[in-house]
Design a protein around this motif. Structure first.
Motif, short mmCIF file in Angstrom:
data_model
loop_
_atom_site.label_atom_id
_atom_site.label_comp_id
_atom_site.label_asym_id
_atom_site.label_seq_id
_atom_site.Cartn_x
_atom_site.Cartn_y
_atom_site.Cartn_z
N SER A 1 -21.74 1.10 4.08
CA SER A 1 -20.77 1.84 3.27
C SER A 1 -19.47 2.02 4.03
N ALA A 2 -18.37 1.99 3.30
CA ALA A 2 -17.06 2.23 3.92
C ALA A 2 -16.93 3.67 4.37
N HIS A 3 -17.84 4.51 3.93
CA HIS A 3 -17.77 5.92 4.30
C HIS A 3 -18.67 6.24 5.49
N SER B 1 -14.63 -7.25 3.49
CA SER B 1 -14.77 -5.96 4.17
C SER B 1 -13.44 -5.19 4.15
N ARG C 1 9.01 7.80 -4.06
CA ARG C 1 8.58 9.17 -4.37
C ARG C 1 9.70 10.19 -4.24
N ALA D 1 -1.19 11.63 0.05
CA ALA D 1 -1.18 10.40 -0.76
C ALA D 1 -0.32 10.59 -2.00
N ALA E 1 -1.99 -3.64 0.38
CA ALA E 1 -1.14 -3.23 -0.74
C ALA E 1 -1.98 -2.81 -1.94
N ARG F 1 -12.72 -3.99 0.50
CA ARG F 1 -13.60 -2.89 0.10
C ARG F 1 -13.20 -1.59 0.78
N PHE F 2 -12.97 -1.66 2.08
CA PHE F 2 -12.61 -0.43 2.79
C PHE F 2 -11.32 0.18 2.25
N LEU G 1 -22.07 -6.97 1.64
CA LEU G 1 -21.79 -6.15 2.81
C LEU G 1 -22.82 -5.04 2.89
N THR H 1 3.55 -8.96 -2.49
CA THR H 1 3.38 -8.07 -1.34
C THR H 1 3.38 -8.82 -0.02
N PHE I 1 -3.71 4.35 2.18
CA PHE I 1 -2.32 4.41 1.73
C PHE I 1 -1.49 5.26 2.69
N TYR J 1 -16.44 -0.56 10.60
CA TYR J 1 -16.96 -1.14 9.36
C TYR J 1 -16.93 -2.66 9.42
N GLU K 1 -12.02 1.51 -1.41
CA GLU K 1 -12.96 2.63 -1.49
C GLU K 1 -12.39 3.89 -0.84
N ARG K 2 -11.59 3.68 0.17
CA ARG K 2 -10.95 4.84 0.83
C ARG K 2 -9.45 4.69 0.68
#
Lengths: 211, 211
Positions: free
Chosen positions: A206-208, B88, A108, B19, B160, B91-92, A203, A156, B101, B67, B95-96
């Motif tokens: 929710s991840a949130h 899990s 970046r 991010a 990654a 997904r986490f 699962l 990775t 990152f 989670y 989703e987030r």
DNA sequence: GTCTATAGAGTGATAGAC
DNA sequence: GTCTATCACTCTATAGAC
């Protein structure tokens, strides 16, 4: 780290500092202090801080591609070629740990044009692995699978090694390379193990969190 | 992104900017502009830029551990537990994506104390996977191998993903999770495939080029 | 809870002497 | 090829009004 060649000294000091503190957290003053000169003198060797970063990333990518191509020259079957490719990738990333860590973390900091240059080199490198996966799948040696996703997974694993590897640690570069080589080849192989629909229970959360 | 709760708005804006541009390249002014307030007002909600970063990383790690623990509750055998753990994790992280990152890229922005806090949480999370690998090896389901190295390999594959995943891209989160799940389980399995001494031809060249 | 104004330090980069 | 001196700017953070 004094050197007859100040340009190389500056580069070596910058690699140390960028890896340790990050590109943006490292100032030209820091690099000058480490090189034993005044900060204005840096600009005799590099036109800007960004050009210094680009020079580091560009030489690293060029050397990486040359290294794997030399190692693959004359190697025959697909499976052995993949083994050589993985081992080559691991060795390069652990032997030149700091440069590779910077190459992954500090993209970046580049200008748009330089960013595109490095991404193009990285893409060319990834295609070497993608071709091997495709060849292996076509020959029935590897399971069918999404070529891009699998190539990212393979790369990775080893790239991340540059973040945690300690040269004076418990395991040698060759030992780590052997572990990765077997893990990756087992993952790719069309074996007793079912590949495909990926069973696992759904699962339930929710991840949130609870919202 | 105006909100009734300015503290949450600031956090959400900071996640976007950290991010996109990185922690050091993002200024308090940038965050204020994105939040629709003046930069001095940020300091009413967070005592410093570093505390804002820490708050993001800390809540992300806490949610990540909660989670996986909820998803693993009541799941029986080791292989299924590993599948659930991998799914899990994927997904986490997808989703987030942005928070994860940042969590991987910006640890160097933390003070020493906060750095230690986050590392402790990360270590606790890694131990969940290391225990599963050990259990599987003891039960003869997984091949013997270096538990730490294998856990790093598994976790970084998915982590990654947070760097390249595009929500509007070719593959859904579930499709990616299924690919990783199969690849990782195949890699871990004690199968037809030999694990151990890792044959491949020696590499004939130095990673440092011709010197 | 948000504002204006500013302190105090550091930044990348340049000019020109030697 | 390296130096001293400095420009023009940005940064995080604080003071104090409203």
């Amino acid at each position: 780290m004094p050197s007859a060649n100040m340009k190389e000294t500056i580069k070596a000091v910058a690699i140390e500092l960028f890896a340790e503190k990050g590109y943006f957290a490292t100032s030209i003053s820091d690099i000058a202090r480490g090189s034993g000169i005044q900060k204005a003198s840096i600009y005799y060797h590099y036109p800007s801080k960004e050009e210094l970063l680009f020079h580091i990333l560009d030489t690293t990518m060029t050397d990486l591609i040359a290294y794997i191509q030399r190692n693959l020259t004359g190697v025959g079957d697909t499976e052995t070629r993949m083994r050589v490719a993985v081992r080559s990738h691991v060795r390069f990333h652990l032997e030149r740990q700091k440069e590779n860590f910077i190459a992954n973390a500090e993209m970046r900091g580049l200008t748009e044009d330089h960013y595109r240059d490095i991404v193009a080199e990285r893409d060319a490198y990834e295609r070497i692995f993608q071709s091997l996966i495709r060849e292996g799948a076509a020959a029935g040696v590897f399971a069918d699978g999404d070529v891009k996703i699998l190539s990212y997974a393979i790369l990775t694993i080893c790239t991340a090694g540059a973040a945690w590897f300690r040269p004076d640690g418990r395991l040698s570069i060759d030992a780590i390379a052997a572990i990765y080589e077997d893990f990756i080849l087992s993952g790719l192989k069309r074996g007793a193990y079912r590949i495909g629909a990926g069973f696992s229970p759904p699962l339930g959360f929710s991840a949130h969190g609870d919202r």
